[in-house]
Structures are given as structure tokens and as C-alpha cells.
Design a protein around this motif. Sequence first.
Motif, PDB file in Angstrom:
ATOM      1  N   ALA A   1       0.832  -1.207   0.000  1.00 27.84           N
ATOM      2  CA  ALA A   1       0.000   0.000   0.000  1.00 27.84           C
ATOM      3  C   ALA A   1       0.866   1.257   0.000  1.00 27.84           C
ATOM      4  O   ALA A   1       0.535   2.243  -0.674  1.00 27.84           O
ATOM      5  CB  ALA A   1      -0.936  -0.008   1.205  1.00 27.84           C
ATOM      6  N   ALA A   2       1.981   1.226   0.731  1.00 29.31           N
ATOM      7  CA  ALA A   2       2.875   2.385   0.778  1.00 29.31           C
ATOM      8  C   ALA A   2       3.430   2.683  -0.613  1.00 29.31           C
ATOM      9  O   ALA A   2       3.490   3.848  -1.028  1.00 29.31           O
ATOM     10  CB  ALA A   2       4.019   2.142   1.764  1.00 29.31           C
ATOM     11  N   ALA A   3       3.814   1.651  -1.343  1.00 29.62           N
ATOM     12  CA  ALA A   3       4.329   1.838  -2.701  1.00 29.62           C
ATOM     13  C   ALA A   3       3.259   2.461  -3.601  1.00 29.62           C
ATOM     14  O   ALA A   3       3.552   3.355  -4.415  1.00 29.62           O
ATOM     15  CB  ALA A   3       4.808   0.513  -3.275  1.00 29.62           C
TER      16      ALA A   3
ATOM     17  N   ASP B   1       3.083  10.909  -0.345  1.00 28.00           N
ATOM     18  CA  ASP B   1       4.264  10.489   0.405  1.00 28.00           C
ATOM     19  C   ASP B   1       4.027  10.449   1.906  1.00 28.00           C
ATOM     20  O   ASP B   1       4.635   9.640   2.608  1.00 28.00           O
ATOM     21  CB  ASP B   1       5.450  11.400   0.084  1.00 28.00           C
ATOM     22  N   ASP B   2       3.136  11.310   2.422  1.00 26.84           N
ATOM     23  CA  ASP B   2       2.861  11.338   3.852  1.00 26.84           C
ATOM     24  C   ASP B   2       2.223  10.021   4.308  1.00 26.84           C
ATOM     25  O   ASP B   2       2.629   9.432   5.313  1.00 26.84           O
ATOM     26  CB  ASP B   2       1.964  12.511   4.208  1.00 26.84           C
ATOM     27  N   VAL B   3       1.258   9.537   3.543  1.00 25.89           N
ATOM     28  CA  VAL B   3       0.594   8.282   3.889  1.00 25.89           C
ATOM     29  C   VAL B   3       1.556   7.115   3.691  1.00 25.89           C
ATOM     30  O   VAL B   3       1.613   6.197   4.517  1.00 25.89           O
ATOM     31  CB  VAL B   3      -0.689   8.085   3.046  1.00 25.89           C
ATOM     32  N   ALA B   4       2.332   7.170   2.609  1.00 28.88           N
ATOM     33  CA  ALA B   4       3.298   6.106   2.334  1.00 28.88           C
ATOM     34  C   ALA B   4       4.316   5.983   3.467  1.00 28.88           C
ATOM     35  O   ALA B   4       4.645   4.877   3.908  1.00 28.88           O
ATOM     36  CB  ALA B   4       4.007   6.368   1.009  1.00 28.88           C
ATOM     37  N   GLU B   5       4.773   7.119   3.968  1.00 26.66           N
ATOM     38  CA  GLU B   5       5.748   7.117   5.063  1.00 26.66           C
ATOM     39  C   GLU B   5       5.156   6.486   6.330  1.00 26.66           C
ATOM     40  O   GLU B   5       5.810   5.697   7.009  1.00 26.66           O
ATOM     41  CB  GLU B   5       6.195   8.547   5.343  1.00 26.66           C
TER      42      GLU B   5
END
Length: 119
Positions: A88-90, A98-102
Motif C-alpha cells: 500500500a505504501a508503494a 508520500d505522507d501516507v506512504a511514510e
Amino acid sequence: MRATLGEALKSALKERDRVAIAALRSALSAIDNAEAVPVEAPAGPAAGGEHIAGAVAGLGAAEAERRQLTEADVRSIVEEEARERSVAAAEYERLGRDDVAERLRAEAGVLERHLGSSA
């Protein structure tokens, strides 16, 4: 492993570590869901009447015995939880979030640390 995840959740709650809290609660919920016994659909409409043959009443009458998971089962569930977060992060990163991915990578890291410590 389940006990160590529970203890880690207590520590994360005390430390107010939101990332760890989210990851650990999710993993523990996934384990609980895997232990649940599937509910069978009713065979048909119940016949009218006040009593149902074979029914029990009283304390504990609605409780069902849960499935017993092995340590390998629990480990597999936690691995899947970490893997789902990484995937999901990718995807979020690809979409520019990027905030959610991090955050998802941080949650995956929390779970992976517990996988490494129980080996």
C-alpha cells in the motif's frame, strides 16, 4: 508472539506512539479474526413457536469455541499485515501521497521488528 504484541501495544499506548498503536492493534485484530469460527448460515426459516429444539439458554450459551492458532499461523498473519502495508505504501507513493506512504512504511517497520525479535 501474540503476548509480545500485546505487551508492545501497552507500551505504545503509554508512550502515545500512534504509528505503533495502529500497527499493533491491526495485527492483533487480524489474529482475533483468524481465530473466529465461521458462522454457518441458517438452514431455513425457523418454525414458529416459543421454543427451539436443542436450544440452550443461560450464561455462556452464545459462546463458540475459537480456533487455536499455532505460532507459525500467528507469524504468517503478522507477516501478511506488514506486507500489505509495504504494498500500500508503494501505491500511495506512486500516487504522490508520500505522507501516507511514510506512515504505512513506519507501521510495517513496527511489525517487522516484532517478526525479527521472535525468530
